[in-house]
Design a protein around this motif. Structure first.
Motif, PDB file in Angstrom:
ATOM      1  N   ASP A   1      39.120 -13.035  21.359  1.00  0.00           N
ATOM      2  CA  ASP A   1      40.127 -12.440  22.222  1.00  0.00           C
ATOM      3  C   ASP A   1      41.142 -11.644  21.411  1.00  0.00           C
ATOM      4  O   ASP A   1      42.018 -10.998  21.976  1.00  0.00           O
ATOM      5  CB  ASP A   1      40.844 -13.504  23.065  1.00  0.00           C
TER       6      ASP A   1
ATOM      7  N   ASN B   1      44.909  -2.215  22.413  1.00  0.00           N
ATOM      8  CA  ASN B   1      43.666  -2.962  22.594  1.00  0.00           C
ATOM      9  C   ASN B   1      44.045  -4.384  23.009  1.00  0.00           C
ATOM     10  O   ASN B   1      44.344  -5.215  22.160  1.00  0.00           O
ATOM     11  CB  ASN B   1      42.889  -2.959  21.272  1.00  0.00           C
ATOM     12  N   PRO B   2      44.049  -4.676  24.314  1.00  0.00           N
ATOM     13  CA  PRO B   2      44.563  -5.977  24.772  1.00  0.00           C
ATOM     14  C   PRO B   2      43.628  -7.135  24.436  1.00  0.00           C
ATOM     15  O   PRO B   2      42.430  -6.917  24.168  1.00  0.00           O
ATOM     16  CB  PRO B   2      44.654  -5.785  26.284  1.00  0.00           C
TER      17      PRO B   2
ATOM     18  N   TYR C   1      41.000  -9.954  25.182  1.00  0.00           N
ATOM     19  CA  TYR C   1      39.914  -9.796  26.130  1.00  0.00           C
ATOM     20  C   TYR C   1      39.697 -10.989  27.037  1.00  0.00           C
ATOM     21  O   TYR C   1      39.310 -10.833  28.194  1.00  0.00           O
ATOM     22  CB  TYR C   1      38.612  -9.496  25.387  1.00  0.00           C
TER      23      TYR C   1
ATOM     24  N   TYR D   1      41.895  -8.957  30.044  1.00  0.00           N
ATOM     25  CA  TYR D   1      42.370  -7.628  29.652  1.00  0.00           C
ATOM     26  C   TYR D   1      42.875  -6.836  30.840  1.00  0.00           C
ATOM     27  O   TYR D   1      43.787  -6.013  30.721  1.00  0.00           O
ATOM     28  CB  TYR D   1      41.284  -6.857  28.898  1.00  0.00           C
TER      29      TYR D   1
ATOM     30  N   THR E   1      38.895  -1.418  26.153  1.00  0.00           N
ATOM     31  CA  THR E   1      38.530  -2.710  26.744  1.00  0.00           C
ATOM     32  C   THR E   1      37.007  -2.836  26.788  1.00  0.00           C
ATOM     33  O   THR E   1      36.294  -1.841  26.616  1.00  0.00           O
ATOM     34  CB  THR E   1      39.063  -2.854  28.183  1.00  0.00           C
TER      35      THR E   1
END
Length: 538
Positions: free
Chosen positions: A10, A211-212, A214, A229, A248
């Motif tokens: 993540d 980029n968050p 996940y 995300y 994502t």
């Protein structure tokens, strides 16, 4: 930064080269919207990475601004200090990544330290904020237990979930020592008020990029995980930036656990300006297994129209670059070359195979259920197709769909995927199961028939490249649920269908046929094509 190891699935670090491709897309969109102006020469543009990890986006932005503002602020020290204190901002997702990001951007884990290249900060955090956030537990079941120390009856809650991100208390109530993974950006009811608390009441970001995280474990079987995300994307767009650019997983295009509403919202948002798609496994993030690949999109607040879509493979654009509306279908068809083929098929307005194919667990039997190795001794025995083996059970042991047992059936595995970088099969080989048979949830019943001839013809139809190509347009991971058949026409079984006959039926051109056959491989002689992988590496 190119070689740094990811902390977890993540917290995937973005390679610098990939980050710069996203920044190039941003710069082009900014120029288009501002009469050719160069975003990197503007001293007033503000940038936010609300889920910074390695700090690569902010670092590359600082590098570009340092070059671009040389005529505006000639003195290097003043120019860098202005950029770091007035233009770039971040929110760390953990304490460790916040320190890492500050080291990348300020050259010091303390923004006001002696080694920092910023000279005006008075706090250690600078503009890269992090504070520990706790989950907000809700729901669950109330139970009364006896305290082993005091012998008093106490009330406890079990199976509670976080109100904001859905994390399970059993997994993420970790005490004061470990990270909570309660990301501040999504643990709020009012994101604008939250940002005002962090960076000031008047802060409005022109660009949000990043980029968050996940996924988080959702308490399911094994290492089951739920995507998160989409929560970060929705919060970021709620801040109403001029542009937003996010990378994502691409599985939201056509699937994903709990992503139906998110997909519907994104496909109908005509502010989506660009999508750059990397379907090949490991290409965007080497060493990170994200089934279905990844993509990044650029959202433009002032845009109201179709979206430009480009597919990438081995670092190069492949196929056509096309501009189209995303909400033409209920899923996003990834390859632009597939759209005219799909339109020819849909033009006949035929019913589709998703109405034939069963839901999961068609006979009510789990994957791990097994019968006996032989039928002897069983009353009214039924042959059971299970996970890579055939066993026997009494008819009374089959809890659902008793009427299907005596029909001819075509079975398809509910999971079909490989560890290859690019999937080419999309469906397993069909299995013809005669009367007196059932299956576990390893399979779906793709069709039921009165005669063996119909079942045989249907099985041959499912094996064609044409069918598997249409399945591929809706299949974003290894799961082959009934939904993936929703583009496949339910043709009459009055003949033995071949690819040649199907191409002729739908009027496909030589170029369209060549595209289908470049994407879908013929089946070999093996019975099982699936690898049985789960979602834990998504």
């Amino acid at each position: 930064m190119t070689c740094i190891a990811n902390l977890s699935n993540d917290e995937v670090f973005t390679p610098p080269g990939f980050a710069n491709q996203m920044l190039d897309t941003l710069a082009a969109a900014w120029a288009d919207a501002n009469d050719g102006a160069d975003i990197w020469t503007n001293p007033d543009v503000t940038f936010l990475d609300p889920f910074t990890k390695s700090g690569v986006f902010l670092r590359e932005i600082v590098r570009r601004l340092t070059d671009g503002l040389i005529l505006v602020i000639p003195d290097l020290g003043q120019r860098v200090d202005h950029i770091l204190t007035r233009q770039v901002f971040g929110i760390g997702i953990t304490q460790l990544t916040a320190l890492l990001a500050r080291r990348s951007v300020y050259c010091s884990k303390f923004a006001n330290g002696p080694h920092s290249i910023a000279t005006s900060f008075t706090t250690e955090d600078g503009n890269i904020w992090f504070e520990r956030t706790e989950h907000t537990w809700s729901g669950g079941k109330r139970e009364f237990r006896v305290d082993p120390l005091t012998s008093e009856e106490i009330a406890v809650y079990t199976n509670r979930k976080c109100l904001y991100c859905g994390a399970g208390e059993d997994d993420y109530a970790r005490g004061d020592v470990l990270e909570t993974h309660a990301y501040a950006f999504i643990h709020t009811d009012d994101i604008k008020a939250r940002i005002a608390e962090l960076f000031g009441d008047n802060m409005q970001f022109d660009v949000i990029i990043g980029n968050p995280p996940y996924q988080l474990s959702d308490g399911g079987y094994g290492t089951s995980a739920a995507p998160i995300y989409q929560m970060f994307v929705e919060k970021a767009l709620g801040l109403d930036p001029r542009f937003a650019v996010f990378v994502t997983p691409s599985r939201w295009f056509a699937g994903g656990k709990g992503l139906d509403e998110y997909r519907k919202k994104m496909l109908s948002d005509h502010r989506m300006h660009d999508i750059v798609d990397y379907p090949k496994l490991y290409e965007a993030f080497p060493g990170v297994k994200i089934r279905g690949g990844v993509s990044y999109f650029l959202w433009d607040r002032e845009h109201d129209g179709p979206c430009t879509i480009q597919t990438m493979c081995d670092g190069q654009p492949v196929g056509e670059r096309a501009t189209r509306y995303l909400d033409a279908y209920d899923v996003l068809v990834r390859r632009n070359e597939a759209v005219p083929i799909l339109e020819k098929v849909r033009a006949k307005q035929e019913s589709t195979l998703d109405t034939r194919v069963s839901t999961g667990k068609p006979f009510g039997l789990r994957t791990f259920f097994h019968g006996k190795p032989a039928a002897s001794g069983l009353k009214d025995p039924v042959q059971l197709f299970g996970s890579r083996k055939i066993t026997w059970v009494a008819r009374s042991e089959v809890p659902l769909s008793d009427g299907w047992i005596d029909q001819w059936k075509v079975l398809m595995t509910a999971v079909q995927g490989t560890s290859a970088a690019v999937e080419t099969k999309f469906l397993s080989k069909p299995i013809i199961a005669g009367p007196g048979t059932a299956c576990t949830e390893t399979y779906l019943v793709a069709g039921r028939f009165d005669t063996e001839e119909e079942a045989t013809r249907y099985s041959a139809y499912l094996r064609t490249r044409f069918v598997r190509f249409l399945v591929s347009l809706r299949k974003s991971t290894q799961h082959a649920t009934r939904d993936v058949y929703a583009f496949v026409p339910d043709v009459p079984l009055d003949r033995d269908w071949t690819d040649a006959l199907l191409y002729e039926r739908y009027g496909l051109t030589d170029a369209e046929i060549a595209f289908i056959e470049s994407q879908v491989a013929p089946h070999d002689g093996t019975l099982f094509d699936e690898d049985g992988a789960d979602d834990s590496d998504e």
